[in-house]
Design an enzyme around this catalytic site. Structure first.
Site, short mmCIF file in Angstrom:
data_model
loop_
_atom_site.label_atom_id
_atom_site.label_comp_id
_atom_site.label_asym_id
_atom_site.label_seq_id
_atom_site.Cartn_x
_atom_site.Cartn_y
_atom_site.Cartn_z
CG ASP A 284 42.07 34.84 21.03
OD1 ASP A 284 43.18 35.39 21.04
OD2 ASP A 284 41.77 33.88 20.28
NE ARG A 285 40.83 44.33 20.13
CZ ARG A 285 41.82 44.70 19.32
NH1 ARG A 285 42.74 43.84 18.97
NH2 ARG A 285 41.87 45.94 18.87
CE LYS A 286 44.93 35.18 17.93
NZ LYS A 286 43.49 34.84 18.10
CG PHE A 287 45.46 43.98 22.98
CD1 PHE A 287 44.72 45.13 22.74
CD2 PHE A 287 44.96 43.03 23.85
CE1 PHE A 287 43.49 45.32 23.36
CE2 PHE A 287 43.74 43.21 24.48
CZ PHE A 287 43.00 44.37 24.22
CB THR A 313 45.78 36.63 22.91
OG1 THR A 313 44.57 37.19 22.41
CG2 THR A 313 45.58 35.19 23.33
#
Ligand code: S5P
Length: 462
Positions: A284-287, A313
């Site tokens: 869930d790195r939310k780039f 993500t």
């Protein structure tokens, strides 16, 4: 005023122009419509009100509105002529959802007819309807002066609305050609342009990422739509909880950068668990940076996320172009886009959500679905209704009981999340901070899977 005269007048006052125009989107259009100045031509205005009144015969409604600014004065004239109450929405979205956004009096549940000058993509119409509906007004029909879209009524119909239009682009072209205001070449150019636009917007999802399909298969095989968010800071704690919960989950969501003792053995061990217990890995790195940066963040550094995580993500705040930066040249990888968030006061609004969903629709090869939240089942249903066919909704902010944590995380129940249309729930502390994570994960899995099957059976009419 006849329709012919009416269209010629629109051309003469410059409300309907042909030539070369650069649109907000950067596209170059051979025509441009702008009906704003019409209010300064009483005769023309009269003609329009006449046509609108005629069009409204047979449609049932309680109140009238016009979308500011252009259509509002027109709607007032129509309301006056029909002796119907007028209401309108504030243009700014400041106090969204607090009940102060509609000016004018109406009874909750009142059916409102919405008047606007033009329809192009239908997006702003749907947005208006949603904002009105959030205030207790019911919207069924729209009336526009000019339909310059190729399939405005089809687009609105998909969201459950009926479009009525006074004049279609084809009629304008035909009359202006006949009166020699424009030549055949110009008319053809306009038709080609709108055709191309329509093709762009109706592209359906065909090529789902194989991982999207695999994830759905794993859900069925494991009878689970539970994603565990294993947000702990040591490897020993991580694998201790994973040992107990792995059999219950379809996917494991990680925040690898919160591990104090991350080392090069971690991901290999994790992949080994994933194989043994049949679950997917989801970092869930939310780039959210520019393409060139996210590309390196995804593939390089100590974590080398692209090498071990099947899903990631992505926040699209930097634009859908970052998807190319992330996925170019990679196979067997996919993403979930943040379309809404569960945290209180987050800055995402409906128009952002819609754009994220559209970007997902255009990139099925690298997008498996969306992360989102909702305040209740109805809210989630409306959100999910906009999804491209086959794409998944994963929902965080889920617990056995609804509530809020000290930092603004908002929770709804499993039944509300799944009942509204979430395909999978993402659960962190509800499981990992419980006394017995194994037993608790089993409870979450069973309840979520039951709710999922109930919903699917209802849909199938069983
Ligand atoms: O809107 C969001 C999106 C995500 S991915 N809200 C969230 O809470 N998340 C993530 O889901 C968050 O980063 C955390 O890892 C998990 C929720 O954890 P919980 O402990 O509140 O269940």
């Amino acid at each position: 005023m006849s329709r012919e005269q009416f269209i010629e007048e629109l051309f003469k006052i410059g409300a309907v122009k042909f030539g070369t125009f650069t649109l907000k989107s950067g596209k170059v259009s051979p025509f441009y419509f702008d009906l704003r100045d019409m209010i300064s031509y009483p005769e023309l205005l009269d003609g329009i009100v006449e046509l609108l009144v005629e069009k409204l015969q047979g449609i049932e409604f309680d109140v009238i509105t016009g979308i500011p600014y252009t259509a509002l004065p027109i709607a007032s004239l129509v309301a006056d002529r029909l002796q119907k109450p007028l209401i309108y929405m504030r243009k700014e979205e400041k106090a969204y959802g607090t009940g102060n956004n509609v000016i004018g009096k109406f009874t909750p549940g009142a059916v409102c007819i919405v008047i606007d000058d033009l329809i192009t993509t239908g997006e702003s119409k749907i947005e208006t309807a949603e904002r009105l509906e959030a205030e207790g007004v019911v919207v069924k029909d729209f009336v526009v002066v000019i339909d310059r879209s190729n399939d405005g009524s089809g687009i609105l119909a998909k969201s459950g609305y009926i479009l009525h239009s006074l004049i279609a682009l084809d009629e304008i072209l035909a009359i202006l050609q006949k009166g020699k205001y424009i030549d055949n070449k110009m008319a053809d150019q306009v038709k080609e342009f709108t055709q191309a636009l329509a093709e762009e917007s109706t592209q359906e999802v065909e090529n789902l990422n194989p991982l999207t399909i695999k994830l759905k298969e794993t859900m069925q095989r494991k009878q689970s739509n539970l994603i565990l968010s294993l947000d702990v800071t040591s490897q020993s704690e991580f694998f201790r909880i994973l040992d107990k919960t792995a059999a219950e989950i379809v996917m494991l969501k990680t925040h690898v950068d919160i591990l104090d003792d991350y080392d090069e053995h971690f991901t290999g061990k994790l992949q080994e668990y994933a194989r043994r217990y049949d679950f997917h890995i989801f970092e869930d790195r939310k780039f959210a940076d520019i393409g060139n940066t996210v590309r390196m963040q995804y593939r390089k550094g100590i974590y080398r996320i692209s090498e071990w995580s099947e899903f990631i993500t992505v926040h699209l705040v930097a634009g859908a172009g970052i998807l190319s930066g992330l996925f170019e040249g990679l196979t067997g990888r996919s993403s979930f886009l943040l379309a809404r968030m569960s945290s209180k006061g987050n800055l995402i609004n409906e128009s952002y959500t819609r754009k994220v969903i559209e970007a997902g629709r255009k990139n099925p090869g690298v997008v498996s679905g969306f992360i989102g939240h909702g305040k209740d089942q109805e809210d989630i249903r409306r959100f999910k209704a906009k999804f491209p066919a086959g794409m998944l909704l994963l929902m965080p902010g889920v617990k056995l009981e609804s509530g809020t944590d000290k930092l603004g995380q908002q929770y709804i129940t499993i039944e509300d999340a799944i009942g509204g249309g979430a395909d999978c729930i993402i659960v962190g502390r509800g499981i990992i901070q419980s006394e017995n994570p194994g037993i608790t994960a089993k409870i979450y899995r069973e309840r979520a899977w039951k709710a999922y099957n109930q919903l699917n059976n209802r849909k199938a009419g069983k």
